[in-house]
Structure formats: C-alpha cells, structure tokens
Motif scaffolding. Structure first.
Motif, mmCIF file in Angstrom:
data_model
loop_
_atom_site.group_PDB
_atom_site.id
_atom_site.type_symbol
_atom_site.label_atom_id
_atom_site.label_comp_id
_atom_site.label_asym_id
_atom_site.label_seq_id
_atom_site.Cartn_x
_atom_site.Cartn_y
_atom_site.Cartn_z
ATOM 1 N N ASN A 1 0.823 -1.224 0.000
ATOM 2 C CA ASN A 1 0.000 0.000 0.000
ATOM 3 C C ASN A 1 0.852 1.267 0.000
ATOM 4 O O ASN A 1 0.556 2.234 0.726
ATOM 5 C CB ASN A 1 -0.945 0.011 1.212
ATOM 6 C CG ASN A 1 -1.877 -1.180 1.248
ATOM 7 O OD1 ASN A 1 -2.124 -1.822 0.230
ATOM 8 N ND2 ASN A 1 -2.400 -1.493 2.421
ATOM 9 N N VAL A 2 1.899 1.292 -0.819
ATOM 10 C CA VAL A 2 2.769 2.477 -0.874
ATOM 11 C C VAL A 2 2.071 3.577 -1.677
ATOM 12 O O VAL A 2 1.716 3.381 -2.833
ATOM 13 C CB VAL A 2 4.130 2.136 -1.502
ATOM 14 C CG1 VAL A 2 5.007 3.386 -1.572
ATOM 15 C CG2 VAL A 2 4.831 1.038 -0.709
ATOM 16 N N THR A 3 1.868 4.725 -1.050
ATOM 17 C CA THR A 3 1.269 5.879 -1.721
ATOM 18 C C THR A 3 2.218 7.066 -1.605
ATOM 19 O O THR A 3 3.362 6.920 -1.157
ATOM 20 C CB THR A 3 -0.088 6.240 -1.098
ATOM 21 O OG1 THR A 3 0.129 6.859 0.183
ATOM 22 C CG2 THR A 3 -0.965 5.003 -0.926
ATOM 23 N N ASP A 4 1.739 8.242 -1.958
ATOM 24 C CA ASP A 4 2.571 9.442 -1.848
ATOM 25 C C ASP A 4 2.672 9.936 -0.409
ATOM 26 O O ASP A 4 3.559 10.730 -0.082
ATOM 27 C CB ASP A 4 2.030 10.557 -2.741
ATOM 28 C CG ASP A 4 0.558 10.842 -2.473
ATOM 29 O OD1 ASP A 4 -0.200 9.876 -2.258
ATOM 30 O OD2 ASP A 4 0.163 12.026 -2.487
ATOM 31 N N THR A 5 1.787 9.443 0.475
ATOM 32 C CA THR A 5 1.811 9.922 1.861
ATOM 33 C C THR A 5 1.874 8.811 2.909
ATOM 34 O O THR A 5 1.896 9.102 4.113
ATOM 35 C CB THR A 5 0.543 10.763 2.161
ATOM 36 O OG1 THR A 5 -0.623 9.950 1.962
ATOM 37 C CG2 THR A 5 0.486 11.991 1.263
ATOM 38 N N SER A 6 1.911 7.546 2.483
ATOM 39 C CA SER A 6 1.867 6.472 3.479
ATOM 40 C C SER A 6 2.371 5.153 2.911
ATOM 41 O O SER A 6 2.537 4.998 1.696
ATOM 42 C CB SER A 6 0.442 6.288 3.998
ATOM 43 O OG SER A 6 -0.412 5.850 2.952
ATOM 44 N N PHE A 7 2.610 4.210 3.792
ATOM 45 C CA PHE A 7 2.894 2.829 3.416
ATOM 46 C C PHE A 7 2.538 1.945 4.612
ATOM 47 O O PHE A 7 2.370 2.423 5.742
ATOM 48 C CB PHE A 7 4.360 2.630 3.002
ATOM 49 C CG PHE A 7 5.383 2.953 4.058
ATOM 50 C CD1 PHE A 7 5.785 2.006 5.000
ATOM 51 C CD2 PHE A 7 5.972 4.216 4.108
ATOM 52 C CE1 PHE A 7 6.735 2.300 5.967
ATOM 53 C CE2 PHE A 7 6.934 4.531 5.075
ATOM 54 C CZ PHE A 7 7.310 3.563 6.003
ATOM 55 N N THR A 8 2.405 0.644 4.350
ATOM 56 C CA THR A 8 2.037 -0.310 5.394
ATOM 57 C C THR A 8 3.131 -1.348 5.551
ATOM 58 O O THR A 8 3.651 -1.864 4.553
ATOM 59 C CB THR A 8 0.710 -1.012 5.043
ATOM 60 O OG1 THR A 8 -0.330 -0.035 4.967
ATOM 61 C CG2 THR A 8 0.353 -2.047 6.109
ATOM 62 N N VAL A 9 3.487 -1.648 6.788
ATOM 63 C CA VAL A 9 4.441 -2.715 7.095
ATOM 64 C C VAL A 9 3.688 -3.778 7.893
ATOM 65 O O VAL A 9 2.986 -3.460 8.856
ATOM 66 C CB VAL A 9 5.640 -2.209 7.917
ATOM 67 C CG1 VAL A 9 6.659 -3.333 8.128
ATOM 68 C CG2 VAL A 9 6.291 -1.020 7.228
ATOM 69 N N SER A 10 3.818 -5.034 7.487
ATOM 70 C CA SER A 10 3.114 -6.119 8.175
ATOM 71 C C SER A 10 4.045 -7.303 8.368
ATOM 72 O O SER A 10 4.968 -7.523 7.589
ATOM 73 C CB SER A 10 1.869 -6.530 7.385
ATOM 74 O OG SER A 10 2.179 -6.746 6.022
ATOM 75 N N TRP A 11 3.777 -8.070 9.409
ATOM 76 C CA TRP A 11 4.587 -9.252 9.711
ATOM 77 C C TRP A 11 3.836 -10.116 10.711
ATOM 78 O O TRP A 11 2.791 -9.717 11.253
ATOM 79 C CB TRP A 11 5.963 -8.859 10.245
ATOM 80 C CG TRP A 11 5.960 -8.235 11.612
ATOM 81 C CD1 TRP A 11 6.111 -8.843 12.834
ATOM 82 C CD2 TRP A 11 5.779 -6.830 11.922
ATOM 83 N NE1 TRP A 11 6.057 -7.939 13.860
ATOM 84 C CE2 TRP A 11 5.852 -6.697 13.334
ATOM 85 C CE3 TRP A 11 5.583 -5.691 11.143
ATOM 86 C CZ2 TRP A 11 5.730 -5.465 13.962
ATOM 87 C CZ3 TRP A 11 5.447 -4.470 11.783
ATOM 88 C CH2 TRP A 11 5.530 -4.364 13.173
#
Length: 333
Positions: free
Chosen positions: A50-60
């Motif tokens: 979910n990489v955008t111009d203002t955010s991203f998501t890290v999951s594990w």
C-alpha cells in the motif's frame, strides 16, 4: 581485675561456621539468580504494501504473541514511533501474532528508513534499516473497483485480524486486515504500477491475479482468480489453496482437497505461488543499538561480593568501561 573470656562450645562453633557458609552461598547465589531478559520473537514474513505518496504499510507475523511497532528514523528530527492501528484505537499496546502498521503523514517522493519493534527488541535488515520511497502524487484515481471477501479459520469460523495480500500483474503489492467477521476489502483501482508513477492498467473483468492470506501460526491460504469474480471473492479458508479461474464454487473431493467444480485439484493446478510475486523484506536481524548490561540488572545496584561478575552484550569491537563505586573506587576497560 581481669575480664573473663569464654571459649565457644563445639555447638557454637558449628553455628558460626554454618552461618558463614550460608552467607557466602547466599551472596554468590545472588549473582547467579539474576534473570536475563528473554529474547524478542523475530518478525516473520515482513512485507511492504500500500505504498502511496503519503503512506505505506508494514506487516509481519510472530510465532508467539508480542507487541509490535515501527520506529521511523528521521534526519534532524526525533524518531517517530508508530503503533499497530488497533493499538491506536484502544490507547494501549496489545500482544498479538499478526502485526499491521500503517505509517502515514509522509511527504511524496521521499525515502524513509525504519526498524521493526517487537516487545523490547528492534530489528533491521541485515545490519541496515529498512528503506522505502514514497510515490509521486497522482491525479484522481480511476473508477472505483474494490475486491472483497471473507477469511475463515481452519475450523470454519471467521478469521479476524489476518493479513490479505493482493498481487495484480505488474502492480505493487496491496493489502488489508480482516475484520471481526473475517471480512476484508482492497481497492484495486488505487493500486499503482510497479514503479509507482502511475495507476495500474488492468481489465476489470478478465485480469488474472493472486491472493495470499497470512495468519502466522494459524496458517495461510492462497488463491488465483479473475477480476470477474472478486465482488465478493468466495470464502478462503486458512490451510487451503484455491483456483477460481474456471469456477467460483470449490468443492471437496474424497481426499478432502479443495477442487474446482471441474474436478481439478487446486494444489496441482492453481499456479498461485508462481503468479504471486510475493517476497518478504528479509533478512530480518536483531538491532544492536548499543551496549546492554544484564548483570547487574540496574544502575546503582549494591553488590555483596568482592568478586562481582558482569554480563551483557554489544556490537563487536566495542569498548566497555566499568567503574565500581566503593571506599576505593575501581575502574577498568
């Protein structure tokens, strides 16, 4: 007048010697009984989506329940700690197996570095922080197109809090977290092309793509399907593989394997693993931010022995200076 002295009896000597030995044992035991901190569980299957111009998501995921967070490292500013969104909602950190952190309020086209926090430990990528570059800002997204569905546990109950990854050909990885009823939804229309500079072009009714569900120790599921049958996607059960290219109604054969209505085994035919271009951000390694002292446990602790033992850890080649405050202070390196 001379003062009389009494010679201790044999019983008295035994008591004195026994007390002395007991005191030594207790003093020495004090050094040995100090517990060392338990190692934090290592993050598994770390993914960036979910990489955008203002955010991203890290999951594990982790093999045991643990707290989780992301530490965003900012040049010239204080590091920023971002909690799992579920922790932000209730105001406290909870231990869980599946971890999902949205890092937002970022600047477009900027590179950010971060480390992953699990319990009291922090993890990087083989000695260096993880790195991600936010995308360029784009014009309004195309017509809304949302894939959705339900995830079930191995026993057929709604699987809450598992990660659903969606991979369209030539597109960036998208993801969502299942809700209390096992439901999930991923907007396909806002997926970007691999380079992040444009919206992904795909056929709204004929594109073949893959889904991977990660529940950590609770199991995984994968599916291959088309955009024609993803509103909603048929229920996905952890521990199974699906192929919906021919039919959206899987059935069970005599062996219990999930099959399509045409009778072909999904485990033999799906090809989901080859289509799903998913790779974790590993290797994940413990982060050594500095020296740690495990024994004595805390600064200023009183030591009841003339031969104290010190235990700890730190980066290879580091120099350690130890100073013991006493009547005659002792220091060494």
């Amino acid at each position: 007048m001379h003062k009389a002295y009494k010679i201790p009896t044999l019983l008295g000597l035994i008591v004195l010697v026994g007390g002395l030995i007991g005191g030594i044992v207790m003093i020495n035991s004090r050094q040995q009984l100090i517990p060392k901190a338990a190692a934090s569980p290592t993050p598994q299957g770390v993914a960036l989506s979910n990489v955008t111009d203002t955010s991203f998501t890290v999951s594990w995921t982790t093999t045991i329940s643990a707290t989780g967070f992301i530490k965003l490292m900012s040049q010239g500013k204080s590091d920023r700690i971002i909690l799992d969104g579920r922790d932000n909602n209730n105001g406290s950190q909870n231990k869980r197996i599946v971890h999902y952190v949205l890092v937002d309020s970022l600047t477009a086209a900027q590179t950010y570095k971060f480390v992953i926090g699990v319990d009291n430990g922090q993890f990087d990528q083989n000695g260096s922080p993880f790195s991600v570059k936010t995308a360029q800002a784009l014009s309004s997204a195309p017509q809304s197109d949302i894939a959705s569905g339900v995830i079930l546990s191995g026993n057929g109950q709604a699987a809450e809090g598992v990660i659903v990854y969606v991979q369209l050909p030539s597109g960036q990885l998208a993801s969502a977290l299942s809700g209390s009823n096992g439901g999930w939804a991923v907007p396909l229309s806002t997926i970007r092309a691999e380079n992040g500079d444009s919206w992904l072009n795909y056929d709204l009714s004929a594109t073949v793509y893959a889904i991977k569900v990660d529940g950590g120790p609770d199991g995984i599921a994968d599916a291959i399907l088309t955009t024609a049958i993803d509103k909603p996607v048929p229920p996905l059960k952890l521990g199974n593989s699906y192929d919906f290219r021919q039919s959206r109604e899987p059935i069970s054969d005599a062996t219990g394997k999930q099959t399509t209505a045409s009778g072909s085994s999904t485990s033999d035919k799906s090809g989901a693993k080859s289509l799903f271009d998913f790779s974790s951000l590993g290797p994940v390694t413990p982060l050594n931010e500095g020296l740690t002292l495990d024994n004595p446990k805390k600064e200023g602790e009183i030591i009841y022995t003339d031969k104290p033992e010190f235990f700890g850890s730190g980066p290879a080649g580091s120099s350690v200076e130890i100073k013991i405050e006493s009547v005659n202070p002792i220091s060494g390196e």
